[in-house]
Design an enzyme around this catalytic site. Structure first.
Site, PDB file in Angstrom:
ATOM      1  NE  ARG B  13      -1.239   2.460   2.804  1.00 43.22           N
ATOM      2  CZ  ARG B  13      -0.613   3.533   3.295  1.00 43.22           C
ATOM      3  NH1 ARG B  13      -0.405   4.600   2.540  1.00 43.22           N
ATOM      4  NH2 ARG B  13      -0.150   3.539   4.533  1.00 43.22           N
ATOM      5  CG  ASP B  14       3.433   4.126   3.004  1.00 41.25           C
ATOM      6  OD1 ASP B  14       3.887   4.940   2.179  1.00 41.25           O
ATOM      7  OD2 ASP B  14       3.215   4.423   4.192  1.00 41.25           O
ATOM      8  CG  HIS B  17       2.697   6.753  -2.074  1.00 42.05           C
ATOM      9  ND1 HIS B  17       1.732   7.520  -2.674  1.00 42.05           N
ATOM     10  CD2 HIS B  17       2.199   6.425  -0.857  1.00 42.05           C
ATOM     11  CE1 HIS B  17       0.693   7.649  -1.860  1.00 42.05           C
ATOM     12  NE2 HIS B  17       0.953   6.993  -0.749  1.00 42.05           N
ATOM     13  CB  SER B 167       1.886  11.216   7.154  1.00 38.61           C
ATOM     14  OG  SER B 167       0.780  10.813   7.889  1.00 38.61           O
ATOM     15  CG  HIS B 194       2.354   4.365   9.287  1.00 38.47           C
ATOM     16  ND1 HIS B 194       2.103   3.306   8.437  1.00 38.47           N
ATOM     17  CD2 HIS B 194       2.824   5.371   8.500  1.00 38.47           C
ATOM     18  CE1 HIS B 194       2.406   3.664   7.186  1.00 38.47           C
ATOM     19  NE2 HIS B 194       2.842   4.919   7.189  1.00 38.47           N
ATOM     20  CG  HIS B 196       6.705   7.681   6.200  1.00 37.17           C
ATOM     21  ND1 HIS B 196       6.794   7.078   4.957  1.00 37.17           N
ATOM     22  CD2 HIS B 196       5.392   7.665   6.532  1.00 37.17           C
ATOM     23  CE1 HIS B 196       5.578   6.737   4.548  1.00 37.17           C
ATOM     24  NE2 HIS B 196       4.707   7.081   5.485  1.00 37.17           N
ATOM     25  CE1 TYR B 285      -0.400  11.850   4.272  1.00 34.60           C
ATOM     26  CE2 TYR B 285      -0.221  11.650   1.891  1.00 34.60           C
ATOM     27  CZ  TYR B 285      -0.775  11.238   3.085  1.00 34.60           C
ATOM     28  OH  TYR B 285      -1.703  10.237   3.092  1.00 34.60           O
TER      29      TYR B 285
END
Lengths: 291, 333
Positions: B13-14, B17, B167, B194, B196, B285
């Site tokens: 999913r992520d 991108h 995010s 979650h 990054h 983001y």
């Protein structure tokens, strides 16, 4: 000149902005503002302005149905389904500012005169009102295969009904992009931005057209005409730049600042739909006066 | 099986991108097969921007995401398949369709201050019998008390789990600690985190979250996520194993999936580039990175300047259209 008698159903952001606009209209006589909470800011403002208020919802108002020829419904999509039936049973015309989409979807610059006798017209959504004039303008020049709009509004301008109706907002806007805007396929994205100071209502329109040789000057000219047409009823409506064109893809950027009738100018999303609704009622009033 | 920390794999999913939404069914089947054999409990599969994310704004999917979801559900023997929805992009029919295909978990994501827009989707998820997660994005932009208030809205709306979502990869470890602690003190459902890796803090922040009480962590295998990717799944699984914290994941097998299945499909290795570093630095983001790189080429301006300006304007997730506007403005200056 006999004015059309109108009432506002809903005392939130949209209902209260509508009240300020109707007060300025030479064609409309506001009699009543209808809510469900006597302590709401909207009903308080209506009382202060000298209007009759009802805090028992549409049922309460319909004890005296002769108080309105037209009711503006600024509640929620769910509530409007029931309101629509009640109003029709009483012979009162409805201008629906929820995404319920019971009546024909209407944008003043596109199909203002298409349904002169409709018992119920729907104003789509703020995002639809801000973008469909552009999509329709492009569809006059090219076949629009696909149109996608991204409506970004300030969090503070989105009241509880708007927040509870985001799926309906998307569905109704997407359908109107096709039915009213003339695109073969419509898509809608809605974003709430909580930045302080609040951001102006911002709409991006991405279009895919049927040819790669887009005449950028002719396109821009057409968009400027559209900007002017919308400015007739929403002075703060503006193109932010020339459109971006890449092969058969066009992106148009629009900003809507409001008249700050209720919320400050950032809430152009209120004006774009309330001003359109008032314009429809004014047309009805003028039509009635000439009969 | 005992799992002290439950890992959700988000690469499908992520990572959409980083893959510019070009995943194929074969890639999804291969990844899910490997992840399932490595005993990863949850695998998220959706367009990077969630259900319905295939748009001009975010990038069109090569393969219909429902085909990818279906392939994942068919392939997984034990792992549960999750989908993401962002109200404003996804709508209820998308969720119903995913549920019909057999997904087990629905994660509903909103900006950290806008939790009430998740309620329609959370309600539907519960009605459909799905496990539901409230996913509070861009959580570096709100104070712990605000985050708790918003989490409560989602819990009252039926969320079974609340995630703190960094995010932008902008949170520092102490900020993760204070946010997770505040959530643990005030809400009764499990809490997840979650990350990054834009500031190279994803593993450290995940450890801080676990120490503060988080029970769930998102990982992306080989760092296949937006920006510099997420907490690298095979790394966090190994680190937690070393610490005696059970995730249930077979660390040799997950390393093999990373090396043999995921590495070969990456368009480029997932590094901390100057662009992804600036995402974390400016609080932007993570999915904005590739769009900013593209605008940088088109308008001849530094992608970092675009991202810094976007950070200043406090863009939220989904506002990719702002990138073109900012790039054009910078070009004129």
């Amino acid at each position: 000149m006999s004015k059309l008698k109108v009432a506002i159903l809903g005392s939130g952001n949209i209902g209260t902005d509508l009240m300020k606009k109707i007060m300025r209209s030479p064609h409309l006589e506001l009699t009543t503002v209808i809510g469900i909470d006597p302590d709401s800011d909207g009903l308080r403002k209506a009382r202060e302005a000298g209007f009759k208020t009802v805090h028992t919802g549409l049922d309460g108002f319909l004890e005296n149905p002769e108080e309105a020829d037209v009711v503006f419904d600024a509640t929620s999509a769910y509530a409007h389904i029931k309101h629509a039936e009640q109003l029709e049973a009483h012979g009162i015309r409805a201008i629906d500012l929820t995404p319920a989409a019971v009546g024909p979807l209407t944008v003043p610059t596109v199909n203002l005169h298409e349904n002169p006798d409709a018992k119920n017209v729907n104003m789509i959504t703020c995002g639809g009102q801000a973008t469909i004039p552009i999509i329709h303008a492009v569809s006059q020049l090219y076949e629009v295969e696909y149109a996608e709009i991204v409506a970004t509004i300030a969090s503070k301008s989105a009241g509880p009904a708007t927040r509870a109706n985001i799926d309906e907002f998307i569905a109704t806007t997407s359908r109107a992009i096709e039915v009213v805007g003339g695109a073969k396929k419509g898509r809608t994205v809605m974003i709430l931005n909580p930045a302080e100071p609040p951001i102006m209502m911002n709409d991006t329109i991405h279009l895919i057209v049927d040819q790669t040789l887009v005449d950028e000057d002719a396109l821009y000219e057409k968009l400027l005409q559209t900007e002017q047409a919308v400015q007739q009823y929403v002075p703060g409506y503006r193109l932010k730049s020339r459109p971006f064109v890449e092969e058969n893809r066009i992106s148009v950027f629009v900003e809507v600042s409001g008249a700050a009738d209720y919320l400050p100018a950032y809430a152009g999303n209120l004006d774009i739909i309330t001003a359109a609704a008032v314009k429809i009622a004014e047309e009805w009033s003028k039509a009635k006066a000439t009969v | 099986m005992k799992r002290d920390v439950i890992i959700t794999e988000v690469a499908l999913r992520d990572g959409s991108h980083a893959m510019r939404h070009q995943f194929t069914e074969e890639q999804v089947r291969a990844a899910v097969t490997g992840l399932d054999e490595a005993n990863v409990p949850y695998i998220e599969v959706t367009h990077g921007d969630g259900l319905g994310g295939s748009t001009i704004q975010y990038g069109h999917s090569l393969t219909d995401e429902f085909k990818l979801i279906e392939a994942a559900v068919e392939t997984a023997k034990n792992a549960k398949i999750a989908v993401l929805s962002l109200p404003g992009i996804a709508t209820k029919p998308n969720i119903k369709r995913a549920a019909d295909l057999g997904v087990s978990m629905l994660r509903v994501a909103t900006h950290v201050t806008e939790a009430d827009v998740s309620l329609q989707h959370l309600n539907l998820g519960k009605e459909l019998g799905l496990e539901t997660v409230g996913f509070l994005m861009m959580s570096h932009m709100a104070e712990p008390s605000k985050i708790v208030e918003q989490a409560k809205i989602m819990v009252n709306g039926g969320a079974d789990v609340i995630y703190l979502v960094d995010s932008a990869g902008a949170l520092l470890p102490y900020q993760v600690t204070e946010r997770i602690k505040a959530l643990k003190q005030e809400i009764d459902v499990p809490v997840g985190f979650h990350a990054h890796n834009n500031l190279s803090l994803a593993v450290a922040n995940s450890l801080a979250a676990i120490e503060a009480g988080a029970e769930r962590i998102d990982g992306s295998i080989r760092c296949l996520g937006a920006g510099a990717g997420n907490t690298q799944t095979e790394v966090i699984a190994s680190v937690l194993d070393k610490m005696g914290i059970q995730t249930g994941i077979d660390i040799y097998k997950i390393m093999d999936v990373a090396e043999d299945v995921i590495a070969p499909i990456l368009p480029q290795p997932q590094e901390i580039t100057r662009g992804s570093l600036v995402l974390g630095y400016a609080g932007v983001y993570s999915s904005f990175l590739l769009h900013a790189n593209k605008a940088s080429e088109k308008f001849g301006v530094d992608a970092r300047d675009i991202l810094m300006e976007i950070g200043k304007r406090k863009a939220v997730g989904g506002q990719e259209d702002m990138i073109l506007e900012v790039a054009a403005e910078l070009q004129q200056q």
